[in-house]
Scaffold this active site. Structure first.
Site, PDB file in Angstrom:
ATOM      1  N   SER A   1      16.844  -2.086  15.541  1.00 41.55           N
ATOM      2  CA  SER A   1      17.529  -0.791  15.391  1.00 41.55           C
ATOM      3  C   SER A   1      16.637   0.353  15.884  1.00 41.55           C
ATOM      4  CB  SER A   1      17.969  -0.564  13.938  1.00 41.55           C
ATOM      5  OG  SER A   1      16.870  -0.247  13.107  1.00 41.55           O
TER       6      SER A   1
ATOM      7  N   HIS B   1      18.175  12.850  14.265  1.00 41.70           N
ATOM      8  CA  HIS B   1      18.612  11.989  13.166  1.00 41.70           C
ATOM      9  C   HIS B   1      17.344  11.360  12.575  1.00 41.70           C
ATOM     10  CE1 HIS B   1      20.362   8.963  10.722  1.00 41.70           C
ATOM     11  NE2 HIS B   1      19.935   7.976  11.486  1.00 41.70           N
TER      12      HIS B   1
ATOM     13  N   ASP C   1       0.856  -1.178   0.000  1.00 39.30           N
ATOM     14  CA  ASP C   1       0.000   0.000   0.000  1.00 39.30           C
ATOM     15  C   ASP C   1       0.906   1.247   0.000  1.00 39.30           C
ATOM     16  OD1 ASP C   1      -1.673   2.082   0.644  1.00 39.30           O
ATOM     17  OD2 ASP C   1      -2.648   1.056   2.327  1.00 39.30           O
TER      18      ASP C   1
ATOM     19  N   CYS D   1      25.861   6.935  11.550  1.00 40.04           N
ATOM     20  CA  CYS D   1      25.310   8.259  11.201  1.00 40.04           C
ATOM     21  C   CYS D   1      25.744   9.367  12.140  1.00 40.04           C
ATOM     22  CB  CYS D   1      23.786   8.211  11.188  1.00 40.04           C
ATOM     23  SG  CYS D   1      23.141   7.006  10.056  1.00 40.04           S
TER      24      CYS D   1
ATOM     25  N   LYS E   1       8.302   8.471  16.698  1.00 39.63           N
ATOM     26  CA  LYS E   1       8.433   7.669  17.933  1.00 39.63           C
ATOM     27  C   LYS E   1       9.349   8.379  18.940  1.00 39.63           C
ATOM     28  CE  LYS E   1       8.421   3.350  15.241  1.00 39.63           C
ATOM     29  NZ  LYS E   1       7.055   2.855  15.251  1.00 39.63           N
TER      30      LYS E   1
ATOM     31  N   SER F   1      24.083   4.039  14.539  1.00 41.79           N
ATOM     32  CA  SER F   1      23.938   2.637  14.937  1.00 41.79           C
ATOM     33  C   SER F   1      25.253   2.120  15.469  1.00 41.79           C
ATOM     34  CB  SER F   1      23.523   1.800  13.727  1.00 41.79           C
ATOM     35  OG  SER F   1      22.164   2.008  13.470  1.00 41.79           O
TER      36      SER F   1
ATOM     37  N   GLU G   1      29.855   6.804   6.013  1.00 37.82           N
ATOM     38  CA  GLU G   1      29.924   5.362   6.234  1.00 37.82           C
ATOM     39  C   GLU G   1      29.835   4.648   4.892  1.00 37.82           C
ATOM     40  OE1 GLU G   1      26.329   3.591   8.065  1.00 37.82           O
ATOM     41  OE2 GLU G   1      25.901   5.630   8.686  1.00 37.82           O
TER      42      GLU G   1
ATOM     43  N   THR H   1      14.140   3.133   2.603  1.00 39.71           N
ATOM     44  CA  THR H   1      14.658   4.319   3.319  1.00 39.71           C
ATOM     45  C   THR H   1      15.965   4.840   2.716  1.00 39.71           C
ATOM     46  OG1 THR H   1      15.988   3.059   4.915  1.00 39.71           O
ATOM     47  CG2 THR H   1      13.681   3.404   5.487  1.00 39.71           C
TER      48      THR H   1
ATOM     49  N   ASN I   1      17.127   8.676   3.761  1.00 39.97           N
ATOM     50  CA  ASN I   1      18.186   8.736   4.770  1.00 39.97           C
ATOM     51  C   ASN I   1      19.518   9.123   4.124  1.00 39.97           C
ATOM     52  OD1 ASN I   1      19.743   8.420   7.058  1.00 39.97           O
ATOM     53  ND2 ASN I   1      19.260   6.251   7.381  1.00 39.97           N
TER      54      ASN I   1
HETATM   55  P1  HMG Z   1       9.107  -2.756   7.462  1.00 35.40           P
HETATM   56  O1  HMG Z   1       9.154  -3.939   8.347  1.00 35.40           O
HETATM   57  O2  HMG Z   1       9.041  -3.015   6.000  1.00 35.40           O
HETATM   58  O3  HMG Z   1       7.913  -1.787   7.801  1.00 35.40           O
HETATM   59  O4  HMG Z   1      10.387  -1.874   7.693  1.00 35.40           O
HETATM   60  P2  HMG Z   1       6.786  -1.929   8.937  1.00 35.40           P
HETATM   61  O5  HMG Z   1       5.908  -3.066   8.625  1.00 35.40           O
HETATM   62  O6  HMG Z   1       7.418  -1.816  10.298  1.00 35.40           O
HETATM   63  O7  HMG Z   1       5.995  -0.585   8.627  1.00 35.40           O
HETATM   64  C1  HMG Z   1       6.601   0.674   8.827  1.00 35.40           C
HETATM   65  C2  HMG Z   1       5.543   1.587   9.447  1.00 35.40           C
HETATM   66  O8  HMG Z   1       4.521   1.794   8.463  1.00 35.40           O
HETATM   67  C3  HMG Z   1       4.850   1.027  10.687  1.00 35.40           C
HETATM   68  O9  HMG Z   1       4.583   2.134  11.528  1.00 35.40           O
HETATM   69  C4  HMG Z   1       3.534   0.487  10.119  1.00 35.40           C
HETATM   70  O10 HMG Z   1       2.484   0.430  11.067  1.00 35.40           O
HETATM   71  C5  HMG Z   1       3.245   1.521   9.042  1.00 35.40           C
HETATM   72  P3  HMG Z   1       4.724   1.974  13.136  1.00 35.40           P
HETATM   73  O11 HMG Z   1       3.698   0.980  13.535  1.00 35.40           O
HETATM   74  O12 HMG Z   1       6.131   1.476  13.373  1.00 35.40           O
HETATM   75  O13 HMG Z   1       4.499   3.351  13.638  1.00 35.40           O
HETATM   76  N1  HMG Z   1       2.367   1.040   7.956  1.00 35.40           N
HETATM   77  C6  HMG Z   1       1.362   1.769   7.424  1.00 35.40           C
HETATM   78  N2  HMG Z   1       0.885   2.997   7.739  1.00 35.40           N
HETATM   79  C7  HMG Z   1      -0.170   3.462   7.007  1.00 35.40           C
HETATM   80  N3  HMG Z   1      -0.744   2.752   6.016  1.00 35.40           N
HETATM   81  C8  HMG Z   1      -0.318   1.517   5.684  1.00 35.40           C
HETATM   82  C9  HMG Z   1       0.796   0.975   6.407  1.00 35.40           C
HETATM   83  N4  HMG Z   1       1.493  -0.192   6.338  1.00 35.40           N
HETATM   84  C10 HMG Z   1       2.452  -0.150   7.286  1.00 35.40           C
HETATM   85  N5  HMG Z   1      -0.894   0.829   4.702  1.00 35.40           N
HETATM   86  C11 HMG Z   1      12.054  -0.804   9.034  1.00 35.40           C
HETATM   87  C12 HMG Z   1      10.569  -0.846   8.652  1.00 35.40           C
HETATM   88  C13 HMG Z   1      12.331   0.467   9.822  1.00 35.40           C
HETATM   89  C14 HMG Z   1      12.383  -2.009   9.870  1.00 35.40           C
HETATM   90  C15 HMG Z   1      12.891  -0.815   7.722  1.00 35.40           C
HETATM   91  O14 HMG Z   1      12.605   0.299   6.925  1.00 35.40           O
HETATM   92  C16 HMG Z   1      14.386  -0.881   7.969  1.00 35.40           C
HETATM   93  O15 HMG Z   1      14.953  -1.924   8.244  1.00 35.40           O
HETATM   94  N6  HMG Z   1      15.075   0.277   7.830  1.00 35.40           N
HETATM   95  C17 HMG Z   1      16.519   0.373   8.011  1.00 35.40           C
HETATM   96  C18 HMG Z   1      16.915   0.510   9.453  1.00 35.40           C
HETATM   97  C19 HMG Z   1      16.499   1.826  10.042  1.00 35.40           C
HETATM   98  O16 HMG Z   1      16.278   2.811   9.352  1.00 35.40           O
HETATM   99  N7  HMG Z   1      16.403   1.878  11.374  1.00 35.40           N
HETATM  100  C20 HMG Z   1      16.073   3.119  12.077  1.00 35.40           C
HETATM  101  C21 HMG Z   1      16.763   3.220  13.420  1.00 35.40           C
HETATM  102  S1  HMG Z   1      18.506   2.910  13.300  1.00 35.40           S
HETATM  103  C22 HMG Z   1      19.154   4.365  12.595  1.00 35.40           C
HETATM  104  O17 HMG Z   1      18.502   5.355  12.503  1.00 35.40           O
HETATM  105  C23 HMG Z   1      20.562   4.303  12.092  1.00 35.40           C
HETATM  106  C24 HMG Z   1      20.728   4.275  10.590  1.00 35.40           C
HETATM  107  O18 HMG Z   1      20.485   5.565  10.050  1.00 35.40           O
HETATM  108  C25 HMG Z   1      22.135   3.796  10.238  1.00 35.40           C
HETATM  109  C26 HMG Z   1      23.315   4.462  10.888  1.00 35.40           C
HETATM  110  O19 HMG Z   1      23.330   4.950  11.983  1.00 35.40           O
HETATM  111  O20 HMG Z   1      24.342   4.408  10.219  1.00 35.40           O
HETATM  112  C27 HMG Z   1      19.757   3.345   9.898  1.00 35.40           C
END
Ligand code: HMG
Length: 445
Positions: free
Chosen positions: A211, A244, A31, A120, A253, A364, A83, A163, A328
């Site tokens: 994460s 960030h 979606d 990051c 969140k 991270s 990175e 992302t 990102n």
């Molecule tokens: P996912 O599992 O595909 O997504 O990946 P999901 O199922 O968790 O859905 C995401 C959100 O969309 C959820 O919201 C769903 O409810 C919502 P939440 O419940 O969490 O508030 N959703 C919808 N909303 C409206 N209509 C819909 C619908 N469907 C779903 N139809 C995940 C999500 C973040 C796990 C993935 O994107 C990922 O692995 N990302 C990479 C890691 C990341 O960004 N982590 C963030 C924290 S770590 C960080 O920031 C460091 C980083 O920048 C690296 C560094 O430091 O170098 C990553």
């Protein structure tokens, strides 16, 4: 004490754009609102085949130096945070200096150069290094150039693929800065975590769900550490809180958690008590699980209240506008969030001079840092120079097949040569390989 902080900022986006709801979602059978509402993203920026972390960094720095009328002699330090480095020895900052020497008179032979790594948060760490260098009086009147640059690509079909992003942020750190002064107070939250890492590999290994939890835990720890030196924080203390932003849903969140923390034992908690009760305290519960269930219920209630929604709309939402369009940028991400906030205040004609920002940086592995910044008199003139909207609007819109090809072209394990999708103009481009495997760059008029 003379003020030290950010004197100028420049943002440089990758030249390609991937539409998430329109192009990405249908291919994933998802979606579109998962991206726009859930993650909070409309699009990602991508690098064209002639772009990489060096070209984006050099282009941002070139634009910054040009409009500030700077010469290489004015710069005593070039730190690049990334990175996405492609060399374990030679730092990206040397390549960037080489690029800049093609277009400026003089050279950077007496500037200290380095590369910072801690996921990051390295961009903010480089800012801190520059601040400390100036404060220590070792800068000989010169400024520091700090550049955060990344191609934040994930493996195809990794949940992080939605992302992705690519871009650079260049910042000039100096005494008596035009934009913001950095606070000497800082708070850290740091622990050995395995949530996101790249053990000598290009694309990250990610435990996405974990994460998110690690980000929140470290950020909270950093805020408590900051308060231990700067005193308690209150939501009304800050004009903006740039976090960030791996995707705006993450900040949603973090902001809720931060608001709950900052309003504990305040008049706001009392005011909300009739509607959602007072905040649960651990001592009132027999076990952790019951306490955490009560906290979750409280947070669910809190996010629907008017005071929270109004605070979020004013203090957090304006920090997310650029991230929604670019994804990102890893090391650059929190600096993009600050730029978004200042840009929105500038566009609304808000008088921000003397106001405080609270920066929540994160990397991270994992570490969070909280520090404050005071907006300086005259900040508007600096902001007026940003051309982010023009850059975003002039990106080339990728079709799905083109996205697949460009992702392959940037994959270090694939040997894919593709035609450029855009025509470079007044920018540095990647120009092939040298005899020792070094990368070569050229300025295109
Ligand atoms: P996912 O599992 O595909 O997504 O990946 P999901 O199922 O968790 O859905 C995401 C959100 O969309 C959820 O919201 C769903 O409810 C919502 P939440 O419940 O969490 O508030 N959703 C919808 N909303 C409206 N209509 C819909 C619908 N469907 C779903 N139809 C995940 C999500 C973040 C796990 C993935 O994107 C990922 O692995 N990302 C990479 C890691 C990341 O960004 N982590 C963030 C924290 S770590 C960080 O920031 C460091 C980083 O920048 C690296 C560094 O430091 O170098 C990553």
């Amino acid at each position: 004490m003379t003020a030290v902080g950010i004197d100028a900022i420049e943002v440089w986006t990758g030249n390609l754009r991937l539409d998430l709801p329109g192009t990405f979602a249908p291919q994933k059978g998802e979606d579109p609102e998962k991206y726009t509402k859930g993650l909070g993203l409309n699009a990602s920026s991508f690098p064209d085949s002639y772009e990489d972390i060096v070209t984006m960094a050099a282009n941002a720095a070139h634009r910054l130096m040009d409009r500030k009328g700077l010469e290489p002699d004015d710069i005593g330090r070039i730190d690049v945070a990334t990175e996405s480095a492609f060399d374990n020895s030679k730092p990206v900052s040397t390549y960037v200096a080489g690029c800049l020497e093609q277009v400026f008179d003089g050279d950077f032979h007496h500037a200290n150069k380095g590369e910072r790594k801690f996921a990051c948060i390295a961009g903010t760490q480089s800012l801190d290094d520059a601040y400390n260098w100036i404060r220590a009086g070792r800068n000989r009147g010169r400024a520091a150039l700090v550049i955060a640059t990344d191609t934040a690509l994930y493996a195809r079909d990794d949940p992080g693929e939605a992302t992705q992003g690519a871009g650079a942020v260049a910042m000039l750190i100096d005494e008596d800065p035009a934009l913001v002064e950095l606070s000497p107070e800082q708070g850290y939250g740091s622990a050995d975590e395995t949530d996101f890492l790249k053990p000598n590999q290009q694309f990250p290994s990610v435990d996405g769900k974990r994460s998110v939890q690690v980000y929140l835990a470290r950020m909270r720890e950093a805020l408590e550490d900051y308060e231990s030196v700067a005193g308690d924080t209150h939501p009304d203390d800050f004009a903006f809180i740039p976090f960030h932003t791996p995707f705006p849903g993450m900040v949603r969140k973090a902001a809720l958690l931060g608001y709950r923390h900052m309003t504990r034992d305040t008049a706001i908690e009392e005011e909300l008590a009739d509607e959602i009760g007072r905040q649960p305290r651990p001592e009132a519960f027999d076990d952790d699980e019951a306490y955490h269930d009560a906290l979750r219920d409280y947070m669910d209630g809190l996010k629907g209240t008017d005071p929270y929604r109004e605070w979020y709309a004013e203090t957090i939402e304006p920090t997310l506008s650029i991230a929604r369009e670019v994804g990102n940028w890893y090391t650059g991400s929190v600096h993009v969030a600050r730029a978004s906030a200042l840009k929105s205040a500038f566009e609304r004609g808000t008088d921000l001079a003397g106001e405080t920002l609270l920066l929540g940086s994160y990397g991270s592995g994992a570490q969070a840092e909280i520090h404050a910044e005071t907006v300086r008199e005259g900040w508007e003139e600096e902001l007026a120079q940003l051309n982010v909207d023009e850059q975003l609007d002039s990106r080339y819109e990728l079709a799905w097949e083109e996205y697949e090809e460009i992702h392959d072209a940037h994959n270090h394990e694939m040997d894919v040569d593709i035609e450029e999708l855009t025509t470079p103009e007044a920018e540095f481009v990647f120009d092939g390989w040298g005899r020792m495997g070094e990368r070569k760059y050229r300025y295109v008029e």
